[in-house]
Structure formats: structure tokens, C-alpha cells
Enzyme design. Structure first.
Site, PDB file in Angstrom:
ATOM      1  N   ASP A  52      99.408  23.101 -28.498  1.00  0.00           N
ATOM      2  CA  ASP A  52     100.504  23.556 -27.644  1.00  0.00           C
ATOM      3  C   ASP A  52     101.809  23.752 -28.414  1.00  0.00           C
ATOM      4  OD1 ASP A  52      98.700  23.463 -25.630  1.00  0.00           O
ATOM      5  OD2 ASP A  52      99.891  22.213 -24.293  1.00  0.00           O
ATOM      6  N   ASN A  94      97.029  27.776 -23.915  1.00  0.00           N
ATOM      7  CA  ASN A  94      96.943  27.149 -22.596  1.00  0.00           C
ATOM      8  C   ASN A  94      98.119  26.194 -22.405  1.00  0.00           C
ATOM      9  OD1 ASN A  94      95.959  26.568 -20.085  1.00  0.00           O
ATOM     10  ND2 ASN A  94      94.211  25.357 -20.777  1.00  0.00           N
ATOM     11  N   ARG A 128      96.497  29.846 -13.963  1.00  0.00           N
ATOM     12  CA  ARG A 128      97.472  28.807 -13.605  1.00  0.00           C
ATOM     13  C   ARG A 128      98.706  29.482 -13.007  1.00  0.00           C
ATOM     14  NH1 ARG A 128      97.980  24.766 -18.612  1.00  0.00           N
ATOM     15  NH2 ARG A 128      99.274  23.656 -17.113  1.00  0.00           N
ATOM     16  N   ASP A 325      99.828  12.935 -15.008  1.00  0.00           N
ATOM     17  CA  ASP A 325      98.896  13.076 -16.128  1.00  0.00           C
ATOM     18  C   ASP A 325      98.226  11.754 -16.466  1.00  0.00           C
ATOM     19  OD1 ASP A 325      99.455  15.702 -16.225  1.00  0.00           O
ATOM     20  OD2 ASP A 325     100.649  15.652 -18.061  1.00  0.00           O
ATOM     21  N   LYS A 352      96.120  22.165 -13.230  1.00  0.00           N
ATOM     22  CA  LYS A 352      96.373  21.834 -14.640  1.00  0.00           C
ATOM     23  C   LYS A 352      95.359  22.546 -15.532  1.00  0.00           C
ATOM     24  CE  LYS A 352      99.806  19.055 -13.877  1.00  0.00           C
ATOM     25  NZ  LYS A 352     100.777  18.314 -14.601  1.00  0.00           N
ATOM     26  N   GLU A 353      95.125  22.005 -16.737  1.00  0.00           N
ATOM     27  CA  GLU A 353      94.227  22.644 -17.689  1.00  0.00           C
ATOM     28  C   GLU A 353      92.905  23.045 -17.038  1.00  0.00           C
ATOM     29  OE1 GLU A 353      96.440  20.517 -18.366  1.00  0.00           O
ATOM     30  OE2 GLU A 353      97.113  20.630 -20.451  1.00  0.00           O
ATOM     31  N   HIS A 397      92.029  18.231 -22.722  1.00  0.00           N
ATOM     32  CA  HIS A 397      92.203  17.068 -23.592  1.00  0.00           C
ATOM     33  C   HIS A 397      92.155  15.747 -22.840  1.00  0.00           C
ATOM     34  CE1 HIS A 397      96.797  17.268 -22.764  1.00  0.00           C
ATOM     35  NE2 HIS A 397      96.180  18.048 -21.923  1.00  0.00           N
ATOM     36  N   ARG A 398      92.766  15.715 -21.647  1.00  0.00           N
ATOM     37  CA  ARG A 398      92.834  14.419 -20.942  1.00  0.00           C
ATOM     38  C   ARG A 398      91.479  13.988 -20.402  1.00  0.00           C
ATOM     39  NH1 ARG A 398      97.548  13.240 -21.888  1.00  0.00           N
ATOM     40  NH2 ARG A 398      99.251  14.723 -21.699  1.00  0.00           N
ATOM     41  N   LYS A 429      94.893  19.500 -28.174  1.00  0.00           N
ATOM     42  CA  LYS A 429      96.025  20.001 -27.389  1.00  0.00           C
ATOM     43  C   LYS A 429      97.222  19.056 -27.521  1.00  0.00           C
ATOM     44  CE  LYS A 429      96.669  22.482 -23.124  1.00  0.00           C
ATOM     45  NZ  LYS A 429      97.983  22.256 -22.611  1.00  0.00           N
TER      46      LYS A 429
END
Ligand code: C5P
Length: 666
Positions: A52, A94, A128, A325, A352-353, A397-398, A429
């Protein structure tokens, strides 16, 4: 970073130690943009290196900013509010933290100075929403064209046009707080008069607005506010660089280690450096949620220490609007709880992502959990009967990071299972070295760390095969032959009698051996090339016949069994060193093939060789290896035989990976 299709996590047993967090994504991208809009140079320290921030830096370069990077320090020479490039096509991956504020800043700059800019991203970015921001900017008088589906990127921002700065700019606050952040960052560029921004609907994720306001203040903009409903940028506001600015550690990334402490820091705490009680980031309040679930947390200005308190953890019901998050991590902690956990007010997860509510529900269920979801909530029941699962990460990523915490299931159930994380590199990310950092503070039973052994005669291609299999799985590689070669070389240099096993074994503990970047060092000397020489191979096979030498090297080899796994090649990996290996391969090839391969290898390195001499040496070495009484070269009873005389390297690698997959529970 693990750039592999999947990463298998064996059952993990505990955690202790210190982690240093990478810089915050939210702060990094805001600071980069603020530096770019200010006049003069800003030195940004501790910047996050991630996908990012990389797209943001590329965009700023395309807009004509001076960007000089040295590790995690970046020096930016800003535009001072003046467009240097009047046209650009910006690809923003993204990164919502790049897309939203750049859209707003370029829209108002194009309006006042003219220009045409396109902003686009990956396919998910084009799903998004950005319509509320676009509507607000159009209301202000900006000219914005939808290049795809209305309300979503890609967009074209065009000027000049007349801005109606006298009327309040109205923006919805209930889909993403990034729309308001984008306006707050962009409008100081055109603040000839007071500009009023009004929020329509309930503002979500307020802590992110706090970050925006705090950083604006660092860059000379004092926003006046009326609660969370209206914000006024004073007339005459101008961006002023603070000269130097430090980026805090990422508080959302801290959540995985806070949870790690709550679940697995049994004997000693996990210390997290980079965020603490003085953090700007709202996600630091995740520690309150973790504490409510049972974690014992201590906080200093710039650090946290977490250890396990209640066990099992305590289920709870929590409004997570302030920690959107980090709250994903709670959904995984919930598996280790004593009752259900319900997370509410998380509608923003859906944009989100990926649709994070759907993603979390689907993947938690794969492990066996009972999960219910609604438009803006999720409920997770405790899990005791775990199933091994392959976790899809949706390029998010999360999802990857929080599911790594499921590998501690052995702490809550007797029947521990492994977990496979697909596409683990998506962590890049925000936290490219996430898994390495995690592995640095967790403990594991050595027997749980997977091992693949590849044994076979000289020049059968074991080394190449082991390296390739290791690369494909993200496993470490042990070239055990190198240890015998080093021992032979050192013994010869010390003038020892190579037939005196005790004397040769005695030098093993004195060897200052280290392995770096695929090279072998003896003290400071890189001996890799010397080790590969044929003559050293012969020395190795001489010293390898002695049981004391083999014993002296035993523990050294076992120490290579580290997360996430090991591929070990040699002669006795499957029989003597790792008899419990999950997969044993015995590699052969005809003597003629092996001699020819070795010949080509030597010639390609410019070393002259004679094929029949090589074959004689190989056969002599094989004879000695097979006929010695200590760990002779022979296939383990449960070894898979692989004759690669007629196979390409790729075919051999595929065969081994195929056998490996058959043995996995996924
Ligand atoms: O595999 P490489 O050719 O590097 O091994 C050199 C020598 O070290 C072999 O010929 C063998 O005698 C010895 N060796 C061994 N056990 C191992 C690896 C190598 O005895 N596991």
C-alpha cells in the site's frame, strides 16, 4: 516474506519474547500525502514498507514529487500545493488509504489549476465504494468522470472548474470514514476562505478521523470541529512540513501479538514495541477488548506487554465500531473462549479488502466452528473439536494474519491440528515479515515441525531437489553433506589423521560454522566453493565413516528442524537423523547419469574434468558410504524410491510435492 502458494502451520505451543512492529499503514500513507502536498522537504522515518505504501510512493513520483528512499526512511520534496504534472494515470493497487485521499486532492487541484488524472486499482478496488466521496466532491464543483461502474473506481478527475467553497461540503460518514479523511486532507489546498465539512449520518471508525486531525496539526492545519458532525478548515490554511516525522508502529498489526499473548504467553509475556498508551491510533484500544477476554496487559508510552490471564478466554458481546480492523482478531480469539462471542456494528467489514464478515464466517467454519452472521454482526462459538483446514485468505492480509492464531489449537484441545494458510504473501499489504516475526516468538514441539528427507548417493541431484522443494514449501534446507565436508576440510587443515575418528570428532565443537544466504562460513571465511570441490567430497566420506564424528554432528543437524519445516538431504537423514520424518525420499540415478551430470556441472564452472575418472570417484565414494558400519547409505524402510535418471528437475520436484500433499491432512 513467504512467496509461496501456501504455508502450513504445525501446532504451536507457546509464545514469549519481543516483537517490533512495522510502521502503521494508516499513518504512513497519510504522512506521505501530507509531505507531498507541503512545500519543501519532509524526512519520514520508520515508514511501513508494504504494497500500500509502495503504490502511494509511485503515485507521488508520477505527480512530480521528489522521492528518495533509504530503508525505512523516505525523503519527500513536496509540491507546495502546485501541480507539477497536469496529467497522470495512477495505479493504486488495493490501497484505500491511497485511493480516497488522492482522488480528493487531485480533484480539487485539477479544479483550481487544470489537469486530467486517472485513478484505478486492482479488480477488488473497483468493487470498493467511493460514490459518497465523489458525490461530495461533485457537490463542491469538481468534475469527476466514472470510467467504470458509477460509484466505484476507476475515475477521471478533470479541471479547471469553479469550486463552490462558500457552501458546506456534505459527506456521508456511515460507509467509510476514509471519505471524510480524504476531504480533510484535500480541502486545505483550496482554503481561501473557511471551508465547512458536514457529516451526514453516524460517523463510523472515529479513531481514524482522530489520526487524520492529529497529523493535519503536525502539518500546520488546525481544524475546528463541532463534535463529529462538522469540521471547519480555517481560511488561509497552508500545509507546512514539520521537517521530520516518525511513523508509529501499526496498532492493527499489534492486535495479532496482543492476541498471541492472551492465548499463548503462559510463562513469560509478549512484548510489543512501536505502539503503546500514547499511540495516535484508535486500534490500540484493542487491548481493552483483549483484556475483557482475559488477557493481562501492561502498557507504556511506546510498548505493550501481554500475557495469558483467563483460560479459556472469556466470550463477550462487543460493539467494535471503534476498532474495525483489529476486531477481526477477536473473531479468532473467540474460538478459545468459554462461551459465544458476538461482534456488532461491523458493517464496514463488508467493504474492505474482501467482504470480511463472509470471509471470517466461511473460514472459521472450515475449522469446525459454529458461526452466525448478520448484515453488521458476527457470532462465533467456542471450538474444541478442531479440524485441520486450508484457509482461503481472499488477498486480505488481515485474514491471513488472524488465522495464523488458530495454530495454537493444541492449547485448548488434546487433538491438535495443523492449519494451512493459502497465499500467505498477502500479508505484504501491511506486514511483509509477519510470519517470520511470529515464528521468532513462538515455541513448537520439534516433533511437530514437518521434515522431508532426501537421501541418496553422490551426485544424484539431492541438493537441487531439496532446494527446490524447500523453496516451494517455504521450508529451510539442511545440506548435511556440507557438514561432513566442512569437518573433513577443517581436519585436513589442522593436519589431523583422518583415520583417527576421535581426533576429528573433537574439532567439531570448535568449528565456527554459520550459514548465510545459501553460503557456508567457517569463521569469517566463505568456504562454499571449497566445500563443493571433488577433493573435499572425498575428505568428507573419509571422516564420515567414524561413529564419533557422526555423533558430534548429530545435534547440529537436529537444530535445523525449525518452523515452518525442513527439507534435509544426505545419506542418513531418513534412517538415523530424522527417523520420524513425514516423508522420506530415496533418490537414485545410474552411475553413468550421475557422472555425466557432475561432469557438466564442473565444465560449466570452467573446471576441467574427465568423465571416467569422475565415475570411478563416485563409485568409490558410494562403496565407502554403503559399506561403512555407521549409518550406511541405504533407503529407509518407509522411503519412497525415486530414480530420476530420465526425469527433469521439475518432474522430480512435482513428484516429491505430490507425495507430500498426499500426506497432508488438508
Ligand atoms: O552429499 P555430499 O556429496 O556433500 O556428501 C559428502 C560425503 O559426506 C558423502 O560422500 C558421505 O560420505 C558423507 N555424508 C554422510 N552422511 C550424510 C551426508 C554426507 O555420511 N548425511
Amino acid at each position: 516474506m513467504f512467496k509461496i502458494p501456501f504455508l502450513d502451520l504445525p501446532p504451536l505451543r507457546g509464545a514469549a519474547g519481543t516483537v517490533r512492529l512495522p510502521g502503521s499503514k494508516s499513518i504512513s500513507n497519510r504522512v506521505l500525502l501530507l509531505a507531498a502536498l507541503s512545500e519543501g522537504r519532509t524526512v519520514v522515518r520508520d515508514l511501513l514498507a508494504s504494497d500500500d505504501t509502495a503504490v502511494m510512493l509511485e503515485a507521488l513520483k508520477a505527480l512530480g514529487c521528489g522521492v528518495a528512499q533509504d530503508g525505512d526512511t523516505v525523503s519527500i520534496v513536496g509540491l507546495g500545493g502546485k501541480l507539477l504534472a497536469k496529467q497522470a494515470q495512477l495505479f493504486l493497487g488495493n490501497a484505500g488509504t491511497a485511493m480516497r485521499p488522492l482522488t480528493a486532492a487531485l480533484a480539487v487541484l485539477a479544479a483550481t489549476q487544470g489537469g486530467s488524472f486517472e485513478v484505478s486499482g486492482v479488480a477488488r478496488m473497483h468493487e470498493r465504494p467511493i460514490g459518497d466521496l465523489v458525490d461530495a466532491l461533485r457537490g463542491l464543483g469538481c468534475s469527476i468522470e466514472d470510467l467504470g461502474q458509477p460509484g466505484y473506481p476507476p475515475l477521471r478527475l478533470r479541471g479547471p472548474s469553479t469550486l463552490a467553497l462558500g457552501t458546506p461540503v456534505r459527506v456521508r460518514g456511515d460507509v467509510s470514514s476514509q471519505f471524510l479523511t480524504a476531504l480533510l486532507l484535500a480541502l486545505p489546498l483550496v482554503a481561501e476562505r473557511d471551508i465547512r465539512i458536514e457529516v451526514i449520518g453516524e460517523l463510523i471508525s472515529k479513531p481514524y478521523i482522530e489520526i487524520t486531525l492529529a497529523l493535519l496539526a503536525r502539518f500546520g492545519i488546525g481544524v475546528k470541529r463541532e463534535g463529529w458532525q462538522a469540521f471547519v478548515i480555517p481560511a488561509g490554511s497552508r500545509y507546512r512540513s514539520p521537517g521530520e516525522i516518525f511513523v508509529e508502529g501499526d496498532a492493527s498489526s499489534a492486535s495479532y501479538f496482543v492476541a498471541l499473548g492472551a492465548i499463548a504467553a503462559i510463562d513469560a509475556p509478549i512484548r510489543i514495541e512501536g505502539v503503546g498508551s500514547e499511540s495516535l491510533q484508535g486500534d490500540v484500544r484493542f487491548i481493552e477488548a483483549a483484556a475483557a477476554m482475559g488477557a493481562v496487559v501492561q502498557a507504556g508510552p511506546n510498548w505493550l506487554e501481554v500475557r495469558r490471564g483467563a483460560w479459556p478466554l472469556k466470550g463477550l458481546t462487543l460493539d467494535c465500531n471503534h476498532i474495525p480492523d483489529a476486531a477481526m482478531t477477536l473473531a479468532v480469539m473467540a474460538l478459545y473462549a468459554d462461551g459465544p462471542t458476538t461482534l456488532t456494528n461491523i458493517a464496514s467489514w463488508r467493504v474492505k479488502e474482501t467482504d470480511r464478515i463472509a470471509a471470517m464466517a466461511t473460514e472459521l467454519k472450515k475449522l469446525g466452528a459454529q458461526v452466525d452472521e448478520g448484515p453488521d454482526w458476527i457470532r462465533v462459538q467456542p471450538l474444541r473439536d478442531w479440524q485441520a483446514a486450508s484457509i482461503h485468505t481472499y488477498d486480505d492480509h488481515r485474514v491471513a494474519m488472524c488465522f495464523s492464531l488458530t495454530a495454537f489449537n493444541g492449547l485448548i484441545t488434546d487433538r491438535a491440528v495443523s492449519v494451512r494458510i493459502l497465499e500467505p504473501h498477502c500479508v505484504a499489504k501491511t506486514f511483509p515479515d509477519y510470519f517470520e516475526t511470529l515464528f521468532g516468538v513462538v515455541s513448537v514441539n520439534a516433533a511437530d515441525v514437518p521434515v522431508i528427507t532426501i537421501d541418496g548417493p553422490t551426485a544424484s541431484g539431492k541438493g537441487t531437489l531439496a532446494d527446490e522443494v524447500g523453496k516451494a514449501l517455504g521450508f529451510g534446507v539442511l545440506d548435511s553433506g556440507a557438514l561432513y565436508r566442512v569437518t573433513g576440510l577443517a581436519a585436513r587443515r589442522a593436519g589431523l589423521d583422518l583415520d583417527d575418528g576421535e581426533a576429528v570428532a573433537a574439532i567439531v565443537p570448535t568449528l565456527e560454522l554459520s550459514f548465510r544466504d545459501g553460503q557456508v562460513f567457517l569463521g569469517k571465511e566463505d568456504v562454499s566453493a571449497r566445500l563443493r570441490a571433488e577433493a573435499t567430497g572425498l575428505l568428507a566420506s573419509q571422516v564420515a565413516v567414524h561413529p564419533p564424528v557422526r555423533r558430534a554432528l548429530h545435534q547440529l543437524q537436529l537444530d535445523f528442524r525449525r518452523l515452518p519445516g525442513l527439507v534435509a538431504d544426505g545419506r542418513d537423514m531418513g534412517t538415523a537423523i530424522f527417523p520420524d520424518a513425514d516423508l522420506k525420499v530415496f533418490l537414485t540415478a545410474s552411475a553413468a547419469t550421475r557422472a555425466e551430470r557432475r561432469y557438466k556441472q564442473l565444465i560449466s564452472k570452467g573446471i576441467s574434468a574427465n568423465i571416467s575418472g569422475l565415475r570411478e570417484d563416485l563409485e568409490a565414494r558410494d562403496e565407502r558410504d554403503k559399506n561403512r558400519s555407521a549409518s550406511p547409505l541405504e533407503p529407509a524402510q518407509d522411503a519412497q524410491m525415486l530414480d530420476n535418471s530420465a526425469l527433469t528437475i521439475e518432474a522430480s520436484v512435482d513428484q516429491v510435492l505430490g507425495w507430500w500433499q498426499q500426506r497432508r491432512p488438508f
